[in-house]
Design an enzyme around this catalytic site. Structure first.
Site, PDB file in Angstrom:
ATOM      1  N   CYS A   1     -71.500  -7.365  57.152  1.00 52.49           N
ATOM      2  CA  CYS A   1     -70.837  -8.632  57.179  1.00 52.49           C
ATOM      3  C   CYS A   1     -71.031  -9.148  58.607  1.00 52.49           C
ATOM      4  CB  CYS A   1     -69.399  -8.713  56.787  1.00 52.49           C
ATOM      5  SG  CYS A   1     -68.459  -7.463  57.536  1.00 52.49           S
TER       6      CYS A   1
ATOM      7  N   LYS B   1     -67.168  -2.627  46.534  1.00 53.52           N
ATOM      8  CA  LYS B   1     -68.619  -2.219  46.277  1.00 53.52           C
ATOM      9  C   LYS B   1     -68.505  -0.979  45.468  1.00 53.52           C
ATOM     10  CE  LYS B   1     -70.180  -4.405  50.407  1.00 53.52           C
ATOM     11  NZ  LYS B   1     -69.013  -4.625  51.349  1.00 53.52           N
TER      12      LYS B   1
ATOM     13  N   ALA C   1     -64.846   2.873  51.982  1.00 54.20           N
ATOM     14  CA  ALA C   1     -63.530   2.081  51.789  1.00 54.20           C
ATOM     15  C   ALA C   1     -63.808   0.500  52.041  1.00 54.20           C
ATOM     16  CB  ALA C   1     -62.603   2.732  52.727  1.00 54.20           C
TER      17      ALA C   1
ATOM     18  N   ARG D   1     -57.528   4.635  54.361  1.00 52.23           N
ATOM     19  CA  ARG D   1     -58.507   3.682  53.508  1.00 52.23           C
ATOM     20  C   ARG D   1     -58.899   4.188  52.378  1.00 52.23           C
ATOM     21  NH1 ARG D   1     -62.126   0.059  56.744  1.00 52.23           N
ATOM     22  NH2 ARG D   1     -63.764   0.950  55.711  1.00 52.23           N
TER      23      ARG D   1
END
Length: 498
Positions: free
Chosen positions: A355, A237, A233, A260
């Site tokens: 990230c 991607k 989730a 999610r």
């Protein structure tokens, strides 16, 4: 009060990595989108300062508010333009105002500043006013890049061709370019809004940061593959993987959060994905030896991380000890996920991404994993990419607001390799040879690394030399023996004919 409740919901979802702030704001269906977006962004910018004020005044205990709701209320009360609500909640917050103002004043005295904005860290102050391009990935399950470009041109946009440098990503309103590295990514001026656009609503365009498109692009599973999206989730991607596979094969997607996963199911439906198999399950509890995963050859692992690469979610304002402890906990979890992902018996390649800008979650995790799994090596990625992993892991990629004009990101691609036939054993961290890039005509986009025929036929080294591993190696060697026998028979036949 609806404004504050909705803003708190958006901030909570953003913290849980359910999407970018702007996307979450527009998906909220709130009547005044601009008002909500401004409140959310400003609250997030002052998040650590607001949290310190709330904790020092024990506001949550006094008012029974939850943290995200308390943040938006305190922001508007102390830093914004004043509370925009009435009734009992306003009365409650006004009772706390003097204590909250005193806490803010103490912070300014302690840091020797006079303005609220001066309380922000240097790195956060640098991001104020920073505007990244608006990236959109063309969903090839529903359209082509050429058709999307044509539609946008007819809709009043000006196509400037393919970008060749970062300077080309600075555009006027209504201008757009094809990305220089990723062949299905378009870049627009920062304030371009697609949330009411037909191409977005119909699932033809996926609003996704360029750096976030790297993991699926680099993993490059061929059509018909069986693969896993381990922490899937909100699903961007996952939909990218499905597009690369052309919806052919099986895509197992796991996430522990049921909400999610429900949001993700909606996104995948809009994107036209049909090859997925969603599971509300902890990836660490998935059995790699289960029969349903016997053909899994690819894994995309983008685990929970600090989110420090996201422009809106910088965590460097938190106390150093708190950051170190959190990073240590995250890195431990990430390493467990990575080791678990490498346990699938037929695995060829795994892409690991975060990230985060912290080496503890990136290079350090990959280094530890390679030391524990000598049967895997790093694949060098995109030679033309401007930012590499920290030494010595320069095969990996990093992304940043300054060097790539994206959010902060990290990507590593691990592949299983065989030592059979080598005179000397290869080191644990092996640099594989760059693979040949297929010509892409006039485009200068890099080609995704693809699994070669040799990889699928070669016997693969296991992590530890157990009896089971030896048996597997013997089984893997059998087809080779059969081939040799066939070749011997053919040679004898040929000799007879002569």
């Amino acid at each position: 009060m609806a404004l504050y409740i909705k803003a708190a919901e958006v901030l909570e979802k953003a913290e849980m990595k359910q999407g970018a702030l702007k996307t979450l704001v527009y998906d909220s269906k709130f009547a005044n989108i601009k008002q909500l977006f401004a409140l959310v962004c400003e609250t997030e910018k002052f998040s650590s300062i607001l949290e310190e004020i709330i904790e020092s005044t024990k506001l949550l205990k006094q008012t029974k508010l939850k943290m995200h709701l308390a943040k938006v209320l305190v922001y508007d009360l102390l830093i914004g333009r004043g509370l925009k609500c009435g009734g009992s909640w306003k009365t409650m917050m006004m009772k706390q105002r003097s204590r909250l103002q005193a806490a803010l004043a103490r912070m300014k005295v302690k840091q020797n500043v006079s303005k609220n904005g001066d309380l922000l860290t240097v790195s956060v102050q640098k991001t104020v006013g920073l505007q990244l391009p608006r990236y959109a990935r063309v969903n090839t399950l529903k359209t082509t890049v050429e058709d999307a470009v044509d539609y946008l041109k007819r809709d009043g946009f000006s196509y400037m061709g393919q970008a060749s440098s970062l300077e080309d990503l600075t555009m006027k309103r209504k201008d757009f370019v094809l990305d220089m590295h990723l062949p299905e990514v378009l870049a627009f001026s920062p304030k371009t809004d697609f949330h009411d656009h037909f191409l977005y609503k119909a699932g033809h365009l996926i609003l996704q940061d360029k750096a976030s498109c790297l993991p699926a692009f680099l993993l490059n599973p061929p059509p018909g593959s069986h693969l896993i999206d381990a922490c899937a989730a909100p699903g961007n991607k996952t939909s990218h993987l499905a597009a690369i596979m052309k919806n052919k094969g099986r895509l197992f997607a796991f996430d522990l959060d049921a909400k999610r996963l429900a949001t993700m199911a909606t996104l995948l439906l809009r994107a036209g994905v049909t090859c997925q198999q969603l599971a509300n399950q902890d990836f660490l509890k998935v059995d790699p030896d289960s029969p349903q995963f016997k053909d899994v050859e690819y894994v995309l692992l983008d685990p929970s991380c600090s989110g420090s690469g996201m422009v809106c979610l910088r965590d460097d304002a938190s106390p150093a000890d708190q950051v170190r402890a959190r990073l240590a906990s995250l890195a431990s979890f990430q390493l467990r996920c990575l080791n678990h992902g490498l346990r699938f018996p037929r695995l060829k390649r795994l892409v690991y991404s975060t990230c985060s800008i912290h080496s503890q979650e990136n290079e350090d995790v990959v280094t530890a994993c390679l030391q524990q799994n000598p049967g895997f090596r790093l694949v060098p990625l995109l030679a033309q990419w401007p930012e590499r992993g920290l030494e010595p892991l320069t095969q990996c990629l990093r992304a940043s607001t300054t060097k790539t004009r994206t959010h902060g990101f990290f990507v590593a691609l691990l592949e299983k390799h065989s030592e059979a036939g080598n005179k000397r054993p290869e080191p644990a961290v092996q640099i594989s040879k760059p693979e040949a890039a297929a010509p892409l005509g006039p485009s200068t986009c890099e080609t995704r690394p693809a699994a070669s025929e040799e990889e699928s036929e070669a016997s693969e080294t296991e992590d530890t030399p157990t009896a089971a591993a030896a048996a597997a190696e013997q089984a893997d060697a059998t087809p080779g023996k059969k081939k040799r026998k066939k070749r011997t028979k053919k040679k004898k036949k040929a000799a007879t004919v002569e």
